[in-house]
Design a protein around this motif. Structure first.
Motif, PDB file in Angstrom:
ATOM      1  N   HIS A 237       0.790  -1.165  -0.091  1.00  0.00           N
ATOM      2  CA  HIS A 237       0.092  -0.054  -0.078  1.00  0.00           C
ATOM      3  C   HIS A 237       1.033   1.236  -0.109  1.00  0.00           C
ATOM      4  N   ALA A 238       1.746   1.324   0.769  1.00  0.00           N
ATOM      5  CA  ALA A 238       2.778   2.295   1.064  1.00  0.00           C
ATOM      6  C   ALA A 238       3.561   2.549  -0.478  1.00  0.00           C
ATOM      7  N   THR A 239       4.031   1.672  -0.846  1.00  0.00           N
ATOM      8  CA  THR A 239       5.216   1.887  -1.921  1.00  0.00           C
ATOM      9  C   THR A 239       4.445   1.922  -3.342  1.00  0.00           C
ATOM     10  N   HIS A 240       3.319   1.460  -3.548  1.00  0.00           N
ATOM     11  CA  HIS A 240       2.395   1.635  -4.842  1.00  0.00           C
ATOM     12  C   HIS A 240       2.167   2.810  -5.080  1.00  0.00           C
ATOM     13  N   ALA A 241       2.115   3.668  -4.068  1.00  0.00           N
ATOM     14  CA  ALA A 241       1.562   5.190  -4.225  1.00  0.00           C
ATOM     15  C   ALA A 241       2.885   5.816  -4.983  1.00  0.00           C
ATOM     16  N   PHE A 242       3.939   5.190  -4.812  1.00  0.00           N
ATOM     17  CA  PHE A 242       5.073   5.783  -5.604  1.00  0.00           C
ATOM     18  C   PHE A 242       5.491   5.123  -6.602  1.00  0.00           C
ATOM     19  N   GLY A 243       4.753   4.238  -7.130  1.00  0.00           N
ATOM     20  CA  GLY A 243       4.963   3.442  -8.298  1.00  0.00           C
ATOM     21  C   GLY A 243       6.019   2.313  -8.310  1.00  0.00           C
TER      22      GLY A 243
ATOM     23  N   PRO B  26       9.934  -6.842  -3.631  1.00  0.00           N
ATOM     24  CA  PRO B  26       9.646  -8.402  -3.708  1.00  0.00           C
ATOM     25  C   PRO B  26       9.257  -9.163  -2.568  1.00  0.00           C
ATOM     26  N   SER B  27       8.119  -9.720  -2.727  1.00  0.00           N
ATOM     27  CA  SER B  27       7.978 -10.388  -1.420  1.00  0.00           C
ATOM     28  C   SER B  27       7.136 -11.722  -1.796  1.00  0.00           C
ATOM     29  N   GLY B  28       6.206 -12.115  -1.193  1.00  0.00           N
ATOM     30  CA  GLY B  28       5.492 -13.494  -1.068  1.00  0.00           C
ATOM     31  C   GLY B  28       4.363 -13.448  -2.051  1.00  0.00           C
ATOM     32  N   ILE B  29       3.113 -14.196  -1.680  1.00  0.00           N
ATOM     33  CA  ILE B  29       2.124 -14.097  -2.838  1.00  0.00           C
ATOM     34  C   ILE B  29       0.697 -13.917  -1.947  1.00  0.00           C
ATOM     35  N   ILE B  30       0.713 -13.731  -0.607  1.00  0.00           N
ATOM     36  CA  ILE B  30      -0.286 -13.451   0.285  1.00  0.00           C
ATOM     37  C   ILE B  30       0.019 -12.175   1.097  1.00  0.00           C
ATOM     38  N   SER B  31      -0.888 -11.141   0.935  1.00  0.00           N
ATOM     39  CA  SER B  31      -0.438  -9.874   1.587  1.00  0.00           C
ATOM     40  C   SER B  31      -0.579  -9.625   2.923  1.00  0.00           C
ATOM     41  N   THR B  32      -1.252 -10.891   3.682  1.00  0.00           N
ATOM     42  CA  THR B  32      -1.456 -10.759   5.133  1.00  0.00           C
ATOM     43  C   THR B  32      -0.261 -11.376   5.737  1.00  0.00           C
ATOM     44  N   THR B  33       0.692 -11.746   4.982  1.00  0.00           N
ATOM     45  CA  THR B  33       1.867 -12.482   5.460  1.00  0.00           C
ATOM     46  C   THR B  33       2.829 -11.372   6.245  1.00  0.00           C
ATOM     47  N   GLY B  34       3.355 -11.442   7.398  1.00  0.00           N
ATOM     48  CA  GLY B  34       4.342 -11.006   8.001  1.00  0.00           C
ATOM     49  C   GLY B  34       5.621 -10.252   7.341  1.00  0.00           C
ATOM     50  N   VAL B  35       6.053  -9.161   7.361  1.00  0.00           N
ATOM     51  CA  VAL B  35       7.178  -8.901   6.755  1.00  0.00           C
ATOM     52  C   VAL B  35       8.394  -9.757   7.201  1.00  0.00           C
ATOM     53  N   GLY B  36       8.390  -9.516   8.719  1.00  0.00           N
ATOM     54  CA  GLY B  36       9.559 -10.127   9.404  1.00  0.00           C
ATOM     55  C   GLY B  36      10.066 -11.691   9.038  1.00  0.00           C
ATOM     56  N   GLY B  37       8.785 -12.753   9.108  1.00  0.00           N
ATOM     57  CA  GLY B  37       9.072 -13.908   8.987  1.00  0.00           C
ATOM     58  C   GLY B  37       9.543 -14.500   7.407  1.00  0.00           C
ATOM     59  N   LEU B  38       8.790 -13.567   6.727  1.00  0.00           N
ATOM     60  CA  LEU B  38       9.223 -13.799   5.162  1.00  0.00           C
ATOM     61  C   LEU B  38      10.470 -13.506   4.864  1.00  0.00           C
ATOM     62  N   THR B  39      10.768 -12.377   5.221  1.00  0.00           N
ATOM     63  CA  THR B  39      11.995 -11.784   4.864  1.00  0.00           C
ATOM     64  C   THR B  39      13.278 -12.906   5.506  1.00  0.00           C
ATOM     65  N   LEU B  40      13.154 -12.880   6.918  1.00  0.00           N
ATOM     66  CA  LEU B  40      14.163 -13.521   7.422  1.00  0.00           C
ATOM     67  C   LEU B  40      14.568 -14.916   6.910  1.00  0.00           C
TER      68      LEU B  40
ATOM     69  N   PRO C 270      -2.707  -3.745 -11.030  1.00  0.00           N
ATOM     70  CA  PRO C 270      -1.743  -3.128 -10.003  1.00  0.00           C
ATOM     71  C   PRO C 270      -1.229  -4.163  -9.291  1.00  0.00           C
ATOM     72  N   HIS C 271       0.175  -3.878  -9.152  1.00  0.00           N
ATOM     73  CA  HIS C 271       0.833  -4.987  -8.288  1.00  0.00           C
ATOM     74  C   HIS C 271       0.137  -5.510  -7.027  1.00  0.00           C
ATOM     75  N   PRO C 272      -0.400  -4.406  -6.215  1.00  0.00           N
ATOM     76  CA  PRO C 272      -0.992  -4.954  -5.062  1.00  0.00           C
ATOM     77  C   PRO C 272      -2.063  -5.966  -5.195  1.00  0.00           C
ATOM     78  N   ALA C 273      -2.721  -5.680  -6.303  1.00  0.00           N
ATOM     79  CA  ALA C 273      -3.809  -6.551  -6.677  1.00  0.00           C
ATOM     80  C   ALA C 273      -3.568  -8.049  -6.931  1.00  0.00           C
ATOM     81  N   LEU C 274      -2.304  -8.143  -7.569  1.00  0.00           N
ATOM     82  CA  LEU C 274      -1.552  -9.606  -7.931  1.00  0.00           C
ATOM     83  C   LEU C 274      -1.419  -9.893  -6.296  1.00  0.00           C
ATOM     84  N   GLN C 275      -0.800  -9.246  -5.626  1.00  0.00           N
ATOM     85  CA  GLN C 275      -0.074  -9.666  -4.284  1.00  0.00           C
ATOM     86  C   GLN C 275      -1.490 -10.154  -3.065  1.00  0.00           C
ATOM     87  N   SER C 276      -2.580  -9.587  -3.386  1.00  0.00           N
ATOM     88  CA  SER C 276      -3.646  -9.857  -2.490  1.00  0.00           C
ATOM     89  C   SER C 276      -4.504 -10.777  -3.111  1.00  0.00           C
TER      90      SER C 276
END
Length: 467
Positions: free
Chosen positions: A121-127, A131-145, A303-309
Motif C-alpha cells: 500500500h505504501a510503496t505502490h503510491a510511489f509506483g 519483492p515479497s510473497g503471494i499473500i498480502s497478510t503475511t508478516g514482513v519479518g518472517g518472510l524476509t528472514l 496493479p501489483h498490490p492486486a496481484l499480491q492480495s
C-alpha cells in the motif's frame, strides 16, 4: 525449562511496558494466541504486545533474566507456528506497524509488525515495490528472514537480496543495526537464517520501479498435467527475468470470478507475473498462449498490490495447514508422474502444490553471499494439506506426508525454511548446507545461550563427529 513466575514478576513486566501484556485469565487471551495456521494450538505464559523498541528490549531482558522460553510473533503466518509456544513469553510485534518511503533513495523502512499488504500500500503510491510473497497478510519479518520467494523473484531476486539494513534487539538486550557496513556477519546471517539471531524491529528495503504488472492465472485440465509440466520446466528456466510463473495444482473455488463450469474442478495452472510494459508483455505471452489454449486465462494488466492480495480471500486466517517442502533442481518425467498421481487425489478444496521458480536474478547471487544456500536450485516446491475443518486434520496430513515422501527422492535435499514445519535438526542442516557451520559461529557470538530457539533452530554449538 522455564521456571514458574509469580504474579508479582509479571506485574513488574506490565508496568515496564507501554503495550499490554495478555495472560491466560484475560478475556482476549484465546483470540490473542491464535495464529494463521489453526492446526497450531499453543498456550503461552503471556503475550506482550510491544509498541516500540523499548518494549522489545524490556521483554528480551525479562525473558533472559527469568529463564523463560521466548517466541517472536510478526504476522503469525509461520508454517510451523513458531510465533507462539507453550509456556512462553510471546513478543508480539504487530503494534510496531509503520512505513516510511524514501522515493529519492528508492527505499522503504517498515516496522517489524507490518504485513506485506502494509508495504505494498505504501510503496505502490510511489509506483514502486519490494519483492515479497503471494499473500498480502503475511508478516514482513518472517518472510524476509527466511529468504522471501514470490512473484518478483526472477526479476528482483529474493526479498533478502533487497534488504539494505535491519534494526535488531540481541539476546543481551543490546540494540544494533545490521547492514553491509555495520555488523556485516549478523547481516549475512539474517538473510535466510530466520529468527535465530535477534528480534528485528525494522527493515529497510531497496525499491523497484514496478507498478502495473501483466499477471494472473492460466488454468489447464488436470489431464494435461504432464504436457504442461514438461513445457513449463524448459520454458521458465530460459525465460527473461521480466517473466515469472509458478506452477500449481488446485481445486477451483466455487464462486466468482471463476466460471461456474470450473467450480470445484481439480486443475493445474501457472500463475504469471510479467513486469515488462504491457505491449512488450503481450508479445512475450504469444508463445505461452500458442503452446496450449488454457481452460481459463485471467492474465492481464493489474496493479501489483492486486496481484499480491489475489489469494487472500481463498486463504484467510484460521484454516488447518500441514506443510512439506523441498528444493528442486530438475523436474524429471518420473517426478511428473508422481505429481499427477497426488494431484488427482487432492484431499480438499484448499489443498495444493506449488513450484516456485528461484532462478533468474535470485540465482545470480553467490551461494555464500547470504545464509540462503540453494542458489543453484530451480524451484522451491511445497505441498500443503489445507482445510477449515479440524476433523480433516489426519486426511490432509497423510496426503501431504505421502506426497512429500514420493517426491523427496527427486529433490535437491533441503527446503525453504518458511515452508517447513518443526522437522528436526537434520532438515535444518540440510537446508543451510555448507553455510550451516558459519551460522553456528554467528549464533554463538550473538545468542550463545540460544534464547531465540523457537524457530528452525541453529544451535550455538555443534557436535563434531569423531574421526
Amino acid at each position: 525449562m522455564s521456571k514458574p513466575l509469580t504474579g508479582g514478576a509479571i506485574g513488574v513486566l506490565k508496568t515496564s511496558l507501554r503495550g499490554p501484556v495478555i495472560e491466560p485469565a484475560d478475556p482476549d487471551y484465546a483470540e490473542a494466541r491464535k495464529v494463521y495456521n489453526a492446526m497450531i494450538d499453543k498456550k503461552p505464559l503471556a503475550i506482550a504486545r510491544c509498541v516500540d523498541v523499548a518494549d522489545v528490549i524490556t521483554c528480551v531482558n525479562f525473558a533472559r533474566d527469568n529463564n523463560l522460553l521466548l517466541s517472536i510473533r510478526g504476522g503469525g503466518h509461520n508454517a510451523g507456528g513458531f510465533g507462539i509456544a507453550d509456556d512462553a513469553l510471546v513478543i508480539d510485534l504487530s503494534p510496531i506497524k509503520y512505513t516510511r518511503v524514501d522515493p529519492a533513495g528508492a527505499s522503504v523502512t517498515v516496522g517489524g509488525g507490518c504485513t506485506w499488504g502494509d508495504v505494498d500500500h505504501a510503496t505502490h503510491a510511489f509506483g514502486m515495490a519490494v519483492p515479497s510473497g503471494i499473500i498480502s497478510t503475511t508478516g514482513v519479518g518472517g518472510l524476509t528472514l527466511g529468504g522471501g520467494i514470490g512473484h518478483l523473484t526472477r526479476k528482483c531476486g529474493l526479498t533478502i537480496d533487497n534488504l539494505l539494513s535491519a534494526d535488531v534487539v540481541l539476546a543481551s538486550g543490546k540494540f544494533v543495526r545490521a547492514s553491509a557496513d555495520e555488523n556485516p556477519d549478523l547481516f549475512w546471517a539474517l538473510r535466510g537464517g530466520g529468527g535465530n539471531f535477534g528480534v528485528v524491529t525494522a527493515f529497510t528495503f531497496k525499491l523497484h520501479k514496478i507498478d502495473i504488472v501483466y499477471a494472473g492465472p492460466m488454468l489447464y485440465e488436470l489431464s494435461d498435467t504432464a504436457e504442461v509440466m514438461r513445457w513449463y520446466r524448459n520454458f521458465i528456466v530460459n525465460a527473461p527475468d521480466d517473466l515469472n510463473g509458478w506452477f500449481a495444482f488446485l481445486t477451483v473455488p466455487p464462486g466468482p470470478p471463476f466460471p461456474e463450469n470450473l467450480h470445484l474442478k481439480k486443475m493445474c495452472g501457472i500463475i504469471w507475473c510479467c513486469t515488462a510494459p504491457q505491449v512488450k508483455a503481450e508479445e512475450m505471452f504469444k508463445p505461452i498462449r500458442a503452446f496450449k489454449k488454457p481452460a481459463l486465462d485471467f492474465v492481464g494488466p493489474l496493479p501489483h498490490p492486486a496481484l499480491q492480495s489475489m489469494f487472500d480471500p481463498i486463504y484467510p486466517p484460521g484454516l488447518q495447514w500441514y506443510w512439506r517442502a523441498d528444493f528442486v533442481n530438475e523436474l524429471s518425467d518420473k517426478a511428473i508422474d508422481q505429481h499427477l498421481r497426488f494431484a488427482q487425489a487432492l484431499p480438499t478444496m484448499h489443498s495444493t502444490m506449488h513450484l516456485y521458480p528461484i532462478n533468474g536474478a535470485a540465482a545470480r547471487v553467490s551461494k555464500n553471499e547470504t545464509a540462503w544456500s540453494y542458489r543453484d536450485a530451480n524451484w522451491a516446491q511445497v505441498m500443503v494439506g489445507v482445510d477449515p475443518d479440524p476433523a480433516n486434520k489426519e486426511k490432509i496430513t497423510k496426503w501431504t506426508k505421502d506426497y512429500f515422501d514420493a517426491l523427496h527422492p527427486y529433490s535437491a535435499g533441503g527446503a525453504y525454511v518458511n515452508f517447513m514445519m518443526d522437522e528436526g535438526e537434520d532438515r535444518v542442516k540440510a537446508t543451510y548446507g555448507a553455510n550451516y557451520e558459519r551460522l553456528v559461529e554467528i549464533k554463538a557470538k550473538y545468542d550463545p545461550q540460544n534464547l531465540f530457539r523457537v524457530n528452525q533452530n541453529i544451535k550455538p554449538t555443534t557436535t563434531k563427529r569423531a574421526a
